[in-house]
Design a protein around this motif. Structure first.
Motif, PDB file in Angstrom:
ATOM      1  N   ASP A  96       0.834  -1.205   0.000  1.00  0.00           N
ATOM      2  CA  ASP A  96       0.000   0.000   0.000  1.00  0.00           C
ATOM      3  C   ASP A  96       0.870   1.257   0.000  1.00  0.00           C
ATOM      4  O   ASP A  96       0.634   2.201   0.762  1.00  0.00           O
ATOM      5  CB  ASP A  96      -0.943  -0.006   1.211  1.00  0.00           C
ATOM      6  CG  ASP A  96      -2.072   1.017   1.067  1.00  0.00           C
ATOM      7  OD1 ASP A  96      -2.408   1.365  -0.085  1.00  0.00           O
ATOM      8  OD2 ASP A  96      -2.602   1.471   2.105  1.00  0.00           O
ATOM      9  N   LEU A  97       1.873   1.261  -0.887  1.00  0.00           N
ATOM     10  CA  LEU A  97       2.793   2.391  -0.977  1.00  0.00           C
ATOM     11  C   LEU A  97       2.279   3.401  -2.004  1.00  0.00           C
ATOM     12  O   LEU A  97       1.876   3.030  -3.117  1.00  0.00           O
ATOM     13  CB  LEU A  97       4.191   1.916  -1.374  1.00  0.00           C
ATOM     14  CG  LEU A  97       4.846   0.899  -0.434  1.00  0.00           C
ATOM     15  CD1 LEU A  97       6.249   0.565  -0.918  1.00  0.00           C
ATOM     16  CD2 LEU A  97       4.879   1.422   0.998  1.00  0.00           C
ATOM     17  N   ASP A  98       2.290   4.661  -1.630  1.00  0.00           N
ATOM     18  CA  ASP A  98       1.872   5.739  -2.510  1.00  0.00           C
ATOM     19  C   ASP A  98       3.100   6.460  -3.035  1.00  0.00           C
ATOM     20  O   ASP A  98       3.738   7.236  -2.326  1.00  0.00           O
ATOM     21  CB  ASP A  98       0.967   6.709  -1.744  1.00  0.00           C
ATOM     22  CG  ASP A  98       0.485   7.859  -2.612  1.00  0.00           C
ATOM     23  OD1 ASP A  98       0.470   7.705  -3.857  1.00  0.00           O
ATOM     24  OD2 ASP A  98       0.130   8.919  -2.047  1.00  0.00           O
ATOM     25  N   ARG A  99       3.472   6.171  -4.278  1.00  0.00           N
ATOM     26  CA  ARG A  99       4.603   6.821  -4.939  1.00  0.00           C
ATOM     27  C   ARG A  99       5.894   6.706  -4.126  1.00  0.00           C
ATOM     28  O   ARG A  99       6.464   7.709  -3.683  1.00  0.00           O
ATOM     29  CB  ARG A  99       4.280   8.290  -5.223  1.00  0.00           C
ATOM     30  CG  ARG A  99       3.146   8.488  -6.214  1.00  0.00           C
ATOM     31  CD  ARG A  99       2.748   9.951  -6.322  1.00  0.00           C
ATOM     32  NE  ARG A  99       3.887  10.795  -6.644  1.00  0.00           N
ATOM     33  CZ  ARG A  99       4.363  10.998  -7.872  1.00  0.00           C
ATOM     34  NH1 ARG A  99       3.796  10.382  -8.898  1.00  0.00           N
ATOM     35  NH2 ARG A  99       5.394  11.787  -8.069  1.00  0.00           N
ATOM     36  N   PRO A 100       6.393   5.491  -3.939  1.00  0.00           N
ATOM     37  CA  PRO A 100       7.672   5.336  -3.231  1.00  0.00           C
ATOM     38  C   PRO A 100       8.839   5.800  -4.106  1.00  0.00           C
ATOM     39  O   PRO A 100       8.733   5.855  -5.338  1.00  0.00           O
ATOM     40  CB  PRO A 100       7.747   3.829  -2.998  1.00  0.00           C
ATOM     41  CG  PRO A 100       7.008   3.247  -4.172  1.00  0.00           C
ATOM     42  CD  PRO A 100       5.854   4.203  -4.411  1.00  0.00           C
ATOM     43  N   HIS A 101       9.937   6.133  -3.462  1.00  0.00           N
ATOM     44  CA  HIS A 101      11.203   6.280  -4.168  1.00  0.00           C
ATOM     45  C   HIS A 101      11.716   4.862  -4.456  1.00  0.00           C
ATOM     46  O   HIS A 101      11.604   3.979  -3.602  1.00  0.00           O
ATOM     47  CB  HIS A 101      12.221   7.029  -3.309  1.00  0.00           C
ATOM     48  CG  HIS A 101      11.771   8.400  -2.915  1.00  0.00           C
ATOM     49  ND1 HIS A 101      11.885   9.490  -3.735  1.00  0.00           N
ATOM     50  CD2 HIS A 101      11.201   8.846  -1.756  1.00  0.00           C
ATOM     51  CE1 HIS A 101      11.412  10.564  -3.126  1.00  0.00           C
ATOM     52  NE2 HIS A 101      10.986  10.210  -1.917  1.00  0.00           N
ATOM     53  N   VAL A 102      12.276   4.654  -5.628  1.00  0.00           N
ATOM     54  CA  VAL A 102      12.779   3.329  -5.998  1.00  0.00           C
ATOM     55  C   VAL A 102      14.243   3.443  -6.395  1.00  0.00           C
ATOM     56  O   VAL A 102      14.612   4.297  -7.219  1.00  0.00           O
ATOM     57  CB  VAL A 102      11.965   2.713  -7.155  1.00  0.00           C
ATOM     58  CG1 VAL A 102      12.544   1.364  -7.572  1.00  0.00           C
ATOM     59  CG2 VAL A 102      10.500   2.541  -6.734  1.00  0.00           C
ATOM     60  N   VAL A 103      15.070   2.596  -5.794  1.00  0.00           N
ATOM     61  CA  VAL A 103      16.492   2.520  -6.122  1.00  0.00           C
ATOM     62  C   VAL A 103      16.739   1.122  -6.682  1.00  0.00           C
ATOM     63  O   VAL A 103      16.398   0.124  -6.034  1.00  0.00           O
ATOM     64  CB  VAL A 103      17.369   2.766  -4.877  1.00  0.00           C
ATOM     65  CG1 VAL A 103      18.850   2.722  -5.252  1.00  0.00           C
ATOM     66  CG2 VAL A 103      17.015   4.100  -4.226  1.00  0.00           C
ATOM     67  N   ALA A 104      17.321   1.053  -7.878  1.00  0.00           N
ATOM     68  CA  ALA A 104      17.411  -0.242  -8.552  1.00  0.00           C
ATOM     69  C   ALA A 104      18.777  -0.416  -9.213  1.00  0.00           C
ATOM     70  O   ALA A 104      19.325   0.535  -9.791  1.00  0.00           O
ATOM     71  CB  ALA A 104      16.312  -0.376  -9.601  1.00  0.00           C
ATOM     72  N   HIS A 105      19.287  -1.634  -9.141  1.00  0.00           N
ATOM     73  CA  HIS A 105      20.604  -1.958  -9.686  1.00  0.00           C
ATOM     74  C   HIS A 105      20.487  -3.084 -10.715  1.00  0.00           C
ATOM     75  O   HIS A 105      19.700  -4.022 -10.536  1.00  0.00           O
ATOM     76  CB  HIS A 105      21.527  -2.396  -8.539  1.00  0.00           C
ATOM     77  CG  HIS A 105      22.849  -2.953  -8.985  1.00  0.00           C
ATOM     78  ND1 HIS A 105      23.319  -4.180  -8.601  1.00  0.00           N
ATOM     79  CD2 HIS A 105      23.802  -2.435  -9.811  1.00  0.00           C
ATOM     80  CE1 HIS A 105      24.495  -4.405  -9.154  1.00  0.00           C
ATOM     81  NE2 HIS A 105      24.812  -3.366  -9.890  1.00  0.00           N
ATOM     82  N   ASP A 106      21.254  -2.987 -11.811  1.00  0.00           N
ATOM     83  CA  ASP A 106      21.407  -4.099 -12.749  1.00  0.00           C
ATOM     84  C   ASP A 106      20.037  -4.517 -13.300  1.00  0.00           C
ATOM     85  O   ASP A 106      19.265  -3.674 -13.730  1.00  0.00           O
ATOM     86  CB  ASP A 106      22.143  -5.235 -12.034  1.00  0.00           C
ATOM     87  CG  ASP A 106      22.551  -6.380 -12.933  1.00  0.00           C
ATOM     88  OD1 ASP A 106      23.351  -6.153 -13.859  1.00  0.00           O
ATOM     89  OD2 ASP A 106      22.065  -7.496 -12.713  1.00  0.00           O
ATOM     90  N   ILE A 107      19.708  -5.813 -13.287  1.00  0.00           N
ATOM     91  CA  ILE A 107      18.407  -6.233 -13.814  1.00  0.00           C
ATOM     92  C   ILE A 107      17.258  -5.700 -12.968  1.00  0.00           C
ATOM     93  O   ILE A 107      16.113  -5.607 -13.441  1.00  0.00           O
ATOM     94  CB  ILE A 107      18.289  -7.758 -13.953  1.00  0.00           C
ATOM     95  CG1 ILE A 107      18.363  -8.451 -12.591  1.00  0.00           C
ATOM     96  CG2 ILE A 107      19.328  -8.301 -14.919  1.00  0.00           C
ATOM     97  CD1 ILE A 107      17.920  -9.905 -12.638  1.00  0.00           C
ATOM     98  N   GLY A 108      17.545  -5.327 -11.714  1.00  0.00           N
ATOM     99  CA  GLY A 108      16.520  -4.673 -10.912  1.00  0.00           C
ATOM    100  C   GLY A 108      16.052  -3.375 -11.547  1.00  0.00           C
ATOM    101  O   GLY A 108      14.908  -2.959 -11.367  1.00  0.00           O
ATOM    102  N   GLY A 109      16.948  -2.723 -12.310  1.00  0.00           N
ATOM    103  CA  GLY A 109      16.556  -1.524 -13.031  1.00  0.00           C
ATOM    104  C   GLY A 109      15.550  -1.813 -14.120  1.00  0.00           C
ATOM    105  O   GLY A 109      14.596  -1.054 -14.318  1.00  0.00           O
ATOM    106  N   ALA A 110      15.747  -2.914 -14.845  1.00  0.00           N
ATOM    107  CA  ALA A 110      14.777  -3.307 -15.865  1.00  0.00           C
ATOM    108  C   ALA A 110      13.437  -3.665 -15.225  1.00  0.00           C
ATOM    109  O   ALA A 110      12.364  -3.347 -15.756  1.00  0.00           O
ATOM    110  CB  ALA A 110      15.312  -4.494 -16.662  1.00  0.00           C
ATOM    111  N   VAL A 111      13.492  -4.328 -14.068  1.00  0.00           N
ATOM    112  CA  VAL A 111      12.270  -4.691 -13.352  1.00  0.00           C
ATOM    113  C   VAL A 111      11.521  -3.433 -12.914  1.00  0.00           C
ATOM    114  O   VAL A 111      10.301  -3.311 -13.101  1.00  0.00           O
ATOM    115  CB  VAL A 111      12.611  -5.591 -12.141  1.00  0.00           C
ATOM    116  CG1 VAL A 111      11.398  -5.799 -11.244  1.00  0.00           C
ATOM    117  CG2 VAL A 111      13.142  -6.941 -12.626  1.00  0.00           C
TER     118      VAL A 111
END
Length: 226
Positions: A96-111
């Protein structure tokens, strides 16, 4: 303390369980929510130093993608980028997150990009670190595994463990101590982990990032690239 909070909360998402952890500030109200997305051959464990620092001010949500880390299970769920992006979208809804900040690395970025651009997830911001997106991507080792993953999954246990440690050490560069390499390699060194290691690499394909690249101009939040 070097490990993630234990035991993880296992959340059923789209037919498979996902191991998750949440870190929060010890005092005061959080300034916002941050979701961390790992790459390969990593897990949420990779983010621990960053997560602890962020948790001084934010609620921090970590998850091990199915087929990785604490989400390696015997059920063999699909581990391609399409399934993983749908899981992230569903997981954000579950939290139930409303517009979270997302930090992503490697294939996590594609996800994360797929969740945002193709599944409609709304983010406050997106930080992309060395992400997989633009074709061509994938090392010669990836191509070798794709062609021979069943053979490599049958390697003797000690040879597989040595390969995984060397792979992680090389990918991490000088930033990883031998003890940290052991921690990050541990999930891949069980019998199930060995199969999962080669299986997840074989499932990764630029065919699943091409639709994301075609819509990069449609990103709806501030983006930072590292």
């Amino acid at each position: 303390m070097t490990d993630l909070p234990a035991p993880p909360e296992r959340i059923p998402i789209l037919g498979t369980e996902i191991a998750t952890s949440v870190l929060e500030p010890e005092t005061g109200n959080p300034a916002g929510d941050v979701v961390l997305c790992h790459g390969t051959p990593w897990s949420a464990e990779t983010w621990l130093p960053v997560a602890r620092a962020l948790a001084r001010s934010f609620r921090v949500f970590l998850w091990d993608m199915p087929g990785y880390g604490r989400s390696i299970r015997g059920s063999d769920p699909p581990v391609d980028l399409v399934h993983q992006r749908h899981r992230l979208t569903a997981l954000i809804d579950h939290w139930d997150l409303d517009r979270p900040h997302v930090v992503a690395h490697d294939i996590g970025g594609a996800v994360a990009l797929g969740s945002h651009l193709l599944d409609g997830a709304a983010f406050a911001s997106l930080y992309l670190l060395d992400v997989v997106a633009l074709d061509p991507w994938g090392s010669p080792f990836f191509r070798l595994v794709s062609e021979h993953h069943e053979v490599l999954a049958a390697l003797p246990e000690n040879l597989h463990a040595a390969l995984v440690r060397e792979y992680i050490s090389g990918a991490g560069g000088d930033t990883l101590t031998p003890a940290r390499v052991e921690e990050l390699a541990r999930p891949w060194c069980s019998p199930r982990g060995q199969v999962a290691f080669y299986r997840q690499i074989a499932a990764l394909t630029p065919d699943h990032t091409a639709p994301i690249v075609a819509r990069l101009a449609e990103t709806r939040c501030p983006v930072h690239i590292g």
